[in-house]
Structure formats: C-alpha cells, structure tokens
Design an enzyme around this catalytic site. Structure first.
Site, short mmCIF file in Angstrom:
data_model
loop_
_atom_site.label_atom_id
_atom_site.label_comp_id
_atom_site.label_asym_id
_atom_site.label_seq_id
_atom_site.Cartn_x
_atom_site.Cartn_y
_atom_site.Cartn_z
N GLN A 40 38.42 38.42 50.00
CA GLN A 40 39.61 39.02 50.59
C GLN A 40 39.41 40.49 50.89
O GLN A 40 38.43 41.12 50.49
CB GLN A 40 40.79 38.85 49.63
CG GLN A 40 40.58 39.48 48.26
CD GLN A 40 41.68 39.11 47.28
OE1 GLN A 40 42.54 39.92 46.98
NE2 GLN A 40 41.65 37.86 46.79
N HIS B 289 42.01 44.22 51.81
CA HIS B 289 43.35 44.81 51.82
C HIS B 289 43.44 45.88 52.90
O HIS B 289 42.47 46.60 53.16
CB HIS B 289 43.67 45.44 50.46
CG HIS B 289 43.46 44.50 49.31
ND1 HIS B 289 44.11 43.29 49.21
CD2 HIS B 289 42.67 44.59 48.21
CE1 HIS B 289 43.74 42.68 48.11
NE2 HIS B 289 42.86 43.44 47.49
N GLU C 166 42.43 48.99 44.51
CA GLU C 166 42.43 48.44 43.15
C GLU C 166 41.13 48.77 42.44
O GLU C 166 40.13 49.16 43.05
CB GLU C 166 42.65 46.93 43.17
CG GLU C 166 41.61 46.15 43.94
CD GLU C 166 41.98 44.68 44.11
OE1 GLU C 166 41.13 43.83 43.82
OE2 GLU C 166 43.12 44.39 44.55
N HIS D 109 35.83 41.64 49.22
CA HIS D 109 35.44 41.49 47.82
C HIS D 109 35.98 40.18 47.26
O HIS D 109 36.85 39.54 47.85
CB HIS D 109 35.98 42.67 46.98
CG HIS D 109 37.47 42.78 46.98
ND1 HIS D 109 38.16 43.39 48.00
CD2 HIS D 109 38.42 42.34 46.10
CE1 HIS D 109 39.46 43.35 47.75
NE2 HIS D 109 39.64 42.71 46.61
N ARG E 59 42.65 37.00 53.68
CA ARG E 59 41.58 36.20 53.07
C ARG E 59 40.57 35.77 54.12
O ARG E 59 40.91 35.59 55.29
CB ARG E 59 42.17 34.98 52.37
CG ARG E 59 43.09 35.35 51.21
CD ARG E 59 43.80 34.14 50.62
NE ARG E 59 44.59 34.53 49.47
CZ ARG E 59 45.83 34.99 49.53
NH1 ARG E 59 46.42 35.11 50.71
NH2 ARG E 59 46.48 35.34 48.44
#
Length: 405
Positions: free
Chosen positions: A99, A101, A136, A266, A285
């Site tokens: 996926q 972001h 993240e 990642h 995704r």
C-alpha cells in the site's frame, strides 16, 4: 482528580493478525481468532476509553469537551481539536496489503473530489476516508519482516531474472532499459494491468521458483525469496507478489524502526511492533489484498524513487529518553528503558501523551496538582493530558507518543 488515566483499549481482529502475539504480550489466553491491532488513541473507528470517576467515556468525546485543556493550545492551533496521532501494537501473522499513502495536499483534494461525487465513506471503491495524510512509523518488538520503498531497478531486474520465469522477461528488460522513474512506473503499471489468468500463472511460477531458491541460504536474495514465498502462501496467484519484488525487503531486529512517508509503497509481512501514525485512514492498495485497487489513482500517488529503506535506531537524549527521529510534527515517538533504583524520568507538560508499557512494570506519577499514580504492565497504556507533568520509574520498557513541541 488527575487527568492521567489508564486506557481501555480495543483489539482489531483483522484476518492477517497473529493468533498469539498480542495475547503473549498481555499475558492472556489466545482466543483462537486473529488479533491484529491494539489501538490507543481517539480515532473514531475505535477510540480508547478513560474513566475519570463517572464511568468509561470515549477519549474522542473527552477531548471534544475541552480540546485546549486536553491537548494544549499549541496542538489545537496546529492540528485542530483532535488528537493528531494514533498509537498501535501491531501483530502481523500474515502479510498486510502492499500500500501507499497520499501527502496532505493529495488527501485534501482526493477527499473533496470523492465527497463531491457522492461516494459513500463505506463504499469499497472509496480511496479517501478523510482529508489527512498518513505518515507512519513501526518499531519492532520482535524480529519483524516488511517491505519498504523501491529497490534499485538493476537489482530488481537481477532478482526477478534469477527466477527463470519466461513471462517475467519483459519486466526485466524494462527495468534495465529505462531511467529509474520510468522503469519502475512501467513495470508496476504492467503488473497491475495484466490479464488476470496470465498474471496468476506467472505469479505461481515465480512463487515456486522463489521457494526453490530460498532453500539454499547461499543463493543471492535467498531471504527475500523466502519472504515472497511465504506471502504467496496467504495470497496465491496475487499480482502483488510481483509488485513486492520491486520493493526492498527489510528484516528489523527488536528496537529498530522504519519511517514511511507519503508515496512510499510498503507492506508489513510478519512480526510484532509498536506503530504510530497521523490520525488518518487513507490507503491506496496495489496487491496482497482482496480489496479494491484503483490503479490510475495509485500510479498518481506513488513516488517512483529507489533508495535505501533507512532503518532507524533510537537516539539517546537527556533523562533516559531514546528518540526515534522522524520528519513529521503530528507525532513524536520515543522509548524509555527503566531500571530499578534509577532516578525518575520526567515528562514535561504542554502536549498530549500516551504511554505504553511493552515489558516489565512502569510506575507513573503526576507531579503537582492531582498527585495521581498508575502502574502499567506489558500491553497496558495511559493517557496524559497536556496540563500534567509526569514522572516514570520501574523496571521495563515504556514508549511515549506525543506531538512535536
């Protein structure tokens, strides 16, 4: 009464979760069902609860009643009247999806566009659940396997060619013939756009070859092949296996970390870790998933840049704090290794904090008004509002999540 409170948390039972890792951390019996994520924070999907004498209340409701008092005026001014981060214990027993972001501008534009088109928030084809970005970080508590960022195209070509699968030859040729950005983009687009039956046959052949090559530890990329073969066990025939071969395979040792910024593809494959992220649920995704894949939007968001995944190790600071440095303001993650007889570590007021014990025992004490105390064991956590100064002692490990001051 002190505002420092033990968090009553929720465990998310996603299918990829480990059956035993979170129960082992908490010292509880496994339920026989996957236990994937232990959430600590105020995300509306599963807010933690606290009890200040009137029964448990969701943390997001408590914060909404007094944002400045709970978060501090500076945090509210910079990030709005919500806790800007979400802390988790993540336990992967099977691979998560490959996926990526969006960055903040992309998230705002994508959310506004889907809202204007009237796509329901819970629609399977929805990409943007909110208008925020989702950088993240994951810190390994056990040996932890993951994928992070693109390999150098020449190295990816070598790894794929060694499988000896004829239908992969066009991808190898592209990786060797074009500049980095174009090569990676064209191969990923070709994999995601391939005819389903044909790509499934290619994935099957590649998986069998990877399994065979991984049996000899002296083979170049042996550990990488083993990771792909293991992922294919959970997702047989999934084109994400070929996409994963374009990415760096990383094996973190306990205490090591990865930071994952916008546009970086990642996936987490296996292991137990502490994860922190900006308070968002925006995910695009590209494989290892039965969920919707929006190929055009994905290709627009991905940064086709190869590079070292950048394994992070904590930097020692004053008062026993070990900081995992990251280029983001919405969260700041650090660790304290507590030893009996050591002086207390003092956590200054001014920002909201969540404290998570991952081993041993931690004793928390409010300094000044309130004079609250709290003891945490493994897997237990506490919320400390911005108004309170706190000390920690004990014999174990504590992670501190807050915002950059």
């Amino acid at each position: 009464m002190t505002g420092m409170n033990r968090l009553i948390t929720t465990i998310r039972p996603y299918a990829w979760g480990s059956l035993t890792a979170i129960p082992d951390l908490l010292g509880t019996e496994p339920t026989g069902e996957p236990q994937a994520e232990l959430w600590m924070g105020a995300h509306p999907g599963a807010p933690s609860r606290i009890d200040r004498g009137n029964g448990p209340e969701p943390l997001d409701v408590v914060i909404a009643a007094d944002p400045a008092g709970e978060l501090g005026e500076s945090s509210v001014k910079r990030f709005g009247p919500t806790l800007p981060f979400l802390l988790k214990v993540l336990a992967a027993g099977a691979p998560l999806s490959v996926q990526v972001h969006p960055d903040l501008a992309q998230a705002k534009a994508g959310f506004a566009d889907e809202e204007a088109r009237g796509i329901p928030l819970d629609a399977p084809e929805r990409n943007y659940k909110d208008a925020n970005h989702k950088p993240e970080m994951i810190v390994a508590l056990s040996e932890f396997d993951g994928l992070c960022g693109f390999r150098d195209p020449a190295q990816a070509a070598e790894l794929i060619e060694a499988l000896g699968v004829d239908t992969l030859t066009p991808y190898v040729d592209i990786l060797r013939a074009h500049p980095e950005d174009r090569a990676l983009r064209e191969v990923l687009a070709a994999v995601l756009g391939a005819e389903p039956h044909a790509i499934a046959a290619t994935v099957h052949a590649a998986t069998e070859a990877a399994r065979r090559l991984s049996a000899d530890p002296t083979t170049p990329f042996a550990s990488d092949y083993a990771a792909y073969a293991k992922a294919a066990h959970s997702f047989p025939g999934d084109r994400g296996i070929i996409a994963a071969m374009l990415l760096n395979h990383v094996r973190l040792q306990p205490g090591e970390a990865l930071y994952l910024g916008a546009g970086v593809p990642h996936a987490y494959l296996d292991g137990l870790g502490v994860e922190i992220m900006a308070n968002s649920d925006n995910v695009l995704r590209c494989g290892l998933t039965p969920k919707h894949i929006d190929v055009p939007e994905l290709l627009r968001i991905v940064r086709f840049e190869a590079g070292d995944p950048g394994v992070l190790r904590p930097e020692a600071g004053p008062d026993g704090e070990e900081l995992y440095a990251a280029p983001i303001d919405e969260f700041r993650l650090s660790r304290y290794s507590l030893a009996p007889g050591s002086d207390p570590s003092v956590l200054e007021a001014g920002t909201p904090q969540i404290l998570l014990c991952t081993s041993g025992i931690a004793h928390l004490e409010t300094i000044g008004a309130g004079n609250g105390t709290l003891t945490l064991g493994p897997g237990e956590s506490a919320y400390v509002p911005a108004t309170e100064r706190t000390s920690i002692t004990g014999n174990g490990t504590v992670f501190r999540a807050t915002v950059t001051a």
